[in-house]
Design a protein around this motif. Structure first.
Motif, PDB file in Angstrom:
ATOM      1  N   MET A   5      32.769  22.464  17.558  1.00 24.42           N
ATOM      2  CA  MET A   5      32.619  23.810  17.054  1.00 24.42           C
ATOM      3  C   MET A   5      31.143  24.201  16.927  1.00 24.42           C
ATOM      4  N   SER A   6      30.314  23.307  16.355  1.00 26.81           N
ATOM      5  CA  SER A   6      28.903  23.650  16.162  1.00 26.81           C
ATOM      6  C   SER A   6      28.193  23.831  17.495  1.00 26.81           C
ATOM      7  N   PHE A   7      28.562  23.042  18.524  1.00 23.41           N
ATOM      8  CA  PHE A   7      27.957  23.196  19.842  1.00 23.41           C
ATOM      9  C   PHE A   7      28.231  24.583  20.406  1.00 23.41           C
ATOM     10  N   THR A   8      29.442  25.076  20.221  1.00 25.26           N
ATOM     11  CA  THR A   8      29.796  26.415  20.707  1.00 25.26           C
ATOM     12  C   THR A   8      28.977  27.477  19.998  1.00 25.26           C
ATOM     13  N   LEU A   9      28.791  27.351  18.704  1.00 26.19           N
ATOM     14  CA  LEU A   9      27.992  28.312  17.942  1.00 26.19           C
ATOM     15  C   LEU A   9      26.540  28.309  18.414  1.00 26.19           C
ATOM     16  N   VAL A  10      25.969  27.130  18.600  1.00 26.82           N
ATOM     17  CA  VAL A  10      24.586  27.022  19.081  1.00 26.82           C
ATOM     18  C   VAL A  10      24.473  27.618  20.478  1.00 26.82           C
ATOM     19  N   SER A  11      25.412  27.299  21.337  1.00 23.31           N
ATOM     20  CA  SER A  11      25.394  27.827  22.711  1.00 23.31           C
ATOM     21  C   SER A  11      25.471  29.350  22.722  1.00 23.31           C
ATOM     22  N   ARG A  12      26.331  29.909  21.920  1.00 21.45           N
ATOM     23  CA  ARG A  12      26.452  31.374  21.867  1.00 21.45           C
ATOM     24  C   ARG A  12      25.188  32.029  21.322  1.00 21.45           C
ATOM     25  N   THR A  13      24.514  31.364  20.416  1.00 16.26           N
ATOM     26  CA  THR A  13      23.266  31.904  19.871  1.00 16.26           C
ATOM     27  C   THR A  13      22.153  31.808  20.903  1.00 16.26           C
ATOM     28  N   ILE A  14      21.962  30.633  21.483  1.00 20.04           N
ATOM     29  CA  ILE A  14      20.857  30.408  22.417  1.00 20.04           C
ATOM     30  C   ILE A  14      21.062  31.180  23.713  1.00 20.04           C
ATOM     31  N   GLN A  15      22.219  31.060  24.318  1.00 19.75           N
ATOM     32  CA  GLN A  15      22.470  31.742  25.587  1.00 19.75           C
ATOM     33  C   GLN A  15      22.920  33.173  25.387  1.00 19.75           C
ATOM     34  N   GLY A  16      23.709  33.418  24.374  1.00 22.66           N
ATOM     35  CA  GLY A  16      24.249  34.754  24.145  1.00 22.66           C
ATOM     36  C   GLY A  16      23.240  35.695  23.520  1.00 22.66           C
ATOM     37  N   LEU A  17      22.989  35.556  22.234  1.00 25.97           N
ATOM     38  CA  LEU A  17      22.076  36.467  21.528  1.00 25.97           C
ATOM     39  C   LEU A  17      20.634  36.356  22.007  1.00 25.97           C
ATOM     40  N   MET A  18      20.169  35.139  22.258  1.00 25.84           N
ATOM     41  CA  MET A  18      18.767  34.931  22.623  1.00 25.84           C
ATOM     42  C   MET A  18      18.529  35.064  24.131  1.00 25.84           C
ATOM     43  N   GLY A  19      19.568  34.870  24.931  1.00 30.64           N
ATOM     44  CA  GLY A  19      19.412  34.985  26.381  1.00 30.64           C
ATOM     45  C   GLY A  19      18.423  33.987  26.950  1.00 30.64           C
ATOM     46  N   THR A  77      14.141  34.635  29.260  1.00 34.53           N
ATOM     47  CA  THR A  77      14.717  35.147  28.017  1.00 34.53           C
ATOM     48  C   THR A  77      15.108  36.610  28.219  1.00 34.53           C
ATOM     49  N   ARG A  78      16.134  37.027  27.476  1.00 33.45           N
ATOM     50  CA  ARG A  78      16.518  38.447  27.409  1.00 33.45           C
ATOM     51  C   ARG A  78      17.225  38.668  26.087  1.00 33.45           C
ATOM     52  N   SER A  79      16.593  39.447  25.226  1.00 34.79           N
ATOM     53  CA  SER A  79      17.183  39.733  23.926  1.00 34.79           C
ATOM     54  C   SER A  79      18.508  40.467  24.099  1.00 34.79           C
ATOM     55  N   GLN A  80      19.507  39.979  23.393  1.00 34.26           N
ATOM     56  CA  GLN A  80      20.808  40.634  23.382  1.00 34.26           C
ATOM     57  C   GLN A  80      21.247  40.843  21.931  1.00 34.26           C
ATOM     58  N   LEU A  81      20.229  41.095  21.082  1.00 34.68           N
ATOM     59  CA  LEU A  81      20.526  41.297  19.668  1.00 34.68           C
ATOM     60  C   LEU A  81      21.273  42.609  19.473  1.00 34.68           C
ATOM     61  N   ASP A  95       2.860  20.257  29.317  1.00 34.82           N
ATOM     62  CA  ASP A  95       3.456  21.095  30.355  1.00 34.82           C
ATOM     63  C   ASP A  95       3.245  22.584  30.115  1.00 34.82           C
ATOM     64  N   SER A  96       2.946  23.300  31.192  1.00 39.72           N
ATOM     65  CA  SER A  96       2.942  24.765  31.170  1.00 39.72           C
ATOM     66  C   SER A  96       4.277  25.232  31.702  1.00 39.72           C
ATOM     67  N   TYR A  97       4.719  26.403  31.245  1.00 37.14           N
ATOM     68  CA  TYR A  97       5.972  26.970  31.719  1.00 37.14           C
ATOM     69  C   TYR A  97       5.746  28.379  32.226  1.00 37.14           C
ATOM     70  N   SER A  98       6.429  28.717  33.301  1.00 39.69           N
ATOM     71  CA  SER A  98       6.466  30.096  33.762  1.00 39.69           C
ATOM     72  C   SER A  98       7.615  30.757  33.008  1.00 39.69           C
ATOM     73  N   TRP A  99       7.316  31.858  32.333  1.00 39.12           N
ATOM     74  CA  TRP A  99       8.300  32.534  31.485  1.00 39.12           C
ATOM     75  C   TRP A  99       8.633  33.887  32.068  1.00 39.12           C
ATOM     76  N   GLU A 100       9.905  34.123  32.339  1.00 40.43           N
ATOM     77  CA  GLU A 100      10.347  35.456  32.742  1.00 40.43           C
ATOM     78  C   GLU A 100      10.942  36.120  31.510  1.00 40.43           C
ATOM     79  N   ALA A 101      10.167  37.029  30.936  1.00 39.10           N
ATOM     80  CA  ALA A 101      10.571  37.755  29.734  1.00 39.10           C
ATOM     81  C   ALA A 101      11.231  39.055  30.174  1.00 39.10           C
ATOM     82  N   ARG A 102      12.544  39.139  30.002  1.00 34.25           N
ATOM     83  CA  ARG A 102      13.309  40.319  30.421  1.00 34.25           C
ATOM     84  C   ARG A 102      13.663  41.177  29.214  1.00 34.25           C
ATOM     85  N   PHE A 103      13.689  42.505  29.470  1.00 33.02           N
ATOM     86  CA  PHE A 103      14.069  43.475  28.447  1.00 33.02           C
ATOM     87  C   PHE A 103      15.050  44.446  29.069  1.00 33.02           C
TER      88      PHE A 103
END
Length: 122
Positions: free
Chosen positions: A1-15, A27-31, A69-77
């Protein structure tokens, strides 16, 4: 259950979509309306972690907690915006459609230990 909640927050709301082999993160905000901000700290990405904070749907902050490490970040809106800034500096506006959603985006590189802020406006 907790894994599903974390997944929905990270992938869902936070994108947040990590791509560790290529040192990329998207990333893409879906707040929902009324939720002013949300932050996810220490999200695993390769050998490091990132912290992402969305302030509504118009401003996102990414901190690269990695030591090397450096990361390339695609910040979507969501939507088409007239302006986009990276760390307060205006950038060329780029727009694309992903899975039927039109987004304005920027792709800064975030070095180890650095924080980058991307913000859109009209």
């Amino acid at each position: 259950m907790s894994f599903t909640l974390v997944s929905r927050t990270i992938q869902g709301l936070m994108g947040i979509t990590p791509d560790a082999p290529d040192h990329n993160v998207t990333t893409r905000s879906q707040l929902p309306t009324g939720m002013k901000w949300l932050q996810a700290a220490d999200v695993p990405l390769g050998t490091g972690t990132v912290t992402v904070r969305h302030d509504g749907a118009a401003k996102t902050t990414l901190t690269n907690n990695s030591r090397k490490d450096s990361y390339s970040w695609e910040a979507r809106f969501p939507g088409v915006h007239k302006k986009i800034k990276v760390n307060g500096v205006a950038q060329r506006v780029r727009v694309k459609t992903v899975h039927g959603v039109t987004c304005t985006y920027a792709t800064p590189t975030v070095r180890a230990g650095a924080t980058t802020v991307v913000q859109v406006g009209d």
